[in-house]
Design a protein around this motif. Structure first.
Motif, PDB file in Angstrom:
ATOM      1  N   CYS A  98      -5.320   6.196  -2.903  1.00  0.00           N
ATOM      2  CA  CYS A  98      -5.793   5.926  -4.251  1.00  0.00           C
ATOM      3  C   CYS A  98      -4.887   6.556  -5.305  1.00  0.00           C
ATOM      4  N   ALA A  99      -3.578   6.306  -5.147  1.00  0.00           N
ATOM      5  CA  ALA A  99      -2.627   6.927  -6.057  1.00  0.00           C
ATOM      6  C   ALA A  99      -1.538   5.997  -6.577  1.00  0.00           C
ATOM      7  N   CYS A 100      -1.541   4.702  -6.179  1.00  0.00           N
ATOM      8  CA  CYS A 100      -0.364   3.909  -6.544  1.00  0.00           C
ATOM      9  C   CYS A 100      -0.648   2.572  -7.252  1.00  0.00           C
ATOM     10  N   SER A 101      -1.739   1.939  -7.006  1.00  0.00           N
ATOM     11  CA  SER A 101      -2.126   0.625  -7.547  1.00  0.00           C
ATOM     12  C   SER A 101      -1.403  -0.565  -6.920  1.00  0.00           C
ATOM     13  N   HIS A 153       0.859  -1.187   0.000  1.00  0.00           N
ATOM     14  CA  HIS A 153       0.000   0.000   0.000  1.00  0.00           C
ATOM     15  C   HIS A 153       0.898   1.241   0.000  1.00  0.00           C
ATOM     16  N   ALA A 154       1.656   1.370  -1.065  1.00  0.00           N
ATOM     17  CA  ALA A 154       2.718   2.375  -1.141  1.00  0.00           C
ATOM     18  C   ALA A 154       2.238   3.812  -0.933  1.00  0.00           C
ATOM     19  N   CYS A 155       1.016   4.120  -1.325  1.00  0.00           N
ATOM     20  CA  CYS A 155       0.540   5.515  -1.176  1.00  0.00           C
ATOM     21  C   CYS A 155      -0.282   5.691   0.099  1.00  0.00           C
ATOM     22  N   GLU A 156      -0.253   4.667   0.957  1.00  0.00           N
ATOM     23  CA  GLU A 156      -0.974   4.748   2.245  1.00  0.00           C
ATOM     24  C   GLU A 156      -2.474   4.991   2.061  1.00  0.00           C
ATOM     25  N   LYS A 157      -3.075   4.281   1.143  1.00  0.00           N
ATOM     26  CA  LYS A 157      -4.533   4.269   0.941  1.00  0.00           C
ATOM     27  C   LYS A 157      -5.091   5.539   0.302  1.00  0.00           C
ATOM     28  N   CYS A 172      -1.872  -1.863  -4.122  1.00  0.00           N
ATOM     29  CA  CYS A 172      -2.807  -2.637  -3.292  1.00  0.00           C
ATOM     30  C   CYS A 172      -3.818  -3.405  -4.156  1.00  0.00           C
ATOM     31  N   LEU A 176      -8.865  -1.827  -6.221  1.00  0.00           N
ATOM     32  CA  LEU A 176      -7.827  -1.377  -5.307  1.00  0.00           C
ATOM     33  C   LEU A 176      -8.322  -1.759  -3.921  1.00  0.00           C
ATOM     34  N   CYS A 202      -7.585  -0.823  -1.101  1.00  0.00           N
ATOM     35  CA  CYS A 202      -7.742   0.295  -0.150  1.00  0.00           C
ATOM     36  C   CYS A 202      -9.033   1.068  -0.387  1.00  0.00           C
TER      37      CYS A 202
HETATM   38 FE1  FES Z   1      -2.155   3.093  -3.054  1.00  0.00          FE
HETATM   39 FE2  FES Z   1      -4.344   1.660  -2.566  1.00  0.00          FE
HETATM   40  S1  FES Z   1      -2.620   1.928  -1.301  1.00  0.00           S
HETATM   41  S2  FES Z   1      -3.894   2.874  -4.298  1.00  0.00           S
END
Ligand code: FES
Length: 111
Positions: free
Chosen positions: A46-49, A40-44, A51, A85, A87
């Motif tokens: 909704c910016a990284c994919s 969960h690189a962007c910490e939830k 997750c 996703l 998250c």
């Molecule tokens: Fe980055 Fe879900 S944690 S999109």
């Protein structure tokens, strides 16, 4: 309480696992609360994919998705029609079955 069954993943969860979901939790929330190391690189936010997950059963019971989630999902490895996703996908009232993809777009992974 609905259950989330995570199918076996050879690195993250070799035997798979079943967990209960609390009201309002996302798939990622359930995983992290139970020490399943879903990325969960962007910490939830909704910016990284990273997750990304594939929902094998119960897909229609999850919360709806936004245009932003749709755009971010397009970057995920192994995208399928029932991808979400984790998250962003809030669990509904029925049990679901989730596959964690073998790869993510995150090139640096910490286990
Ligand atoms: Fe980055 Fe879900 S944690 S999109």
């Amino acid at each position: 309480m609905p259950k989330v069954f995570f199918l076996p993943h050879k690195i993250i969860l070799p035997k798979g696992a079943n967990f209960f979901a609390k009201k309002g939790e996302t798939i990622l929330d359930v995983a992290l609360r139970n020490n399943v190391k879903l990325e969960h690189a962007c910490e939830k936010s909704c910016a990284c994919s990273t997750c990304h997950c594939i929902v094998r059963k119960g897909f229609s019971s999850l919360s709806g998705w936004s245009e932003i989630e749709d755009d971010i999902l397009d970057k995920a490895w192994g995208l399928e029609s029932n991808s979400r996703l984790s998250c962003q996908a809030v669990i509904g009232n029925i049990d679901i079955e989730v596959e964690i993809p073998l790869y993510t777009v995150n090139y640096v992974r910490e286990y």
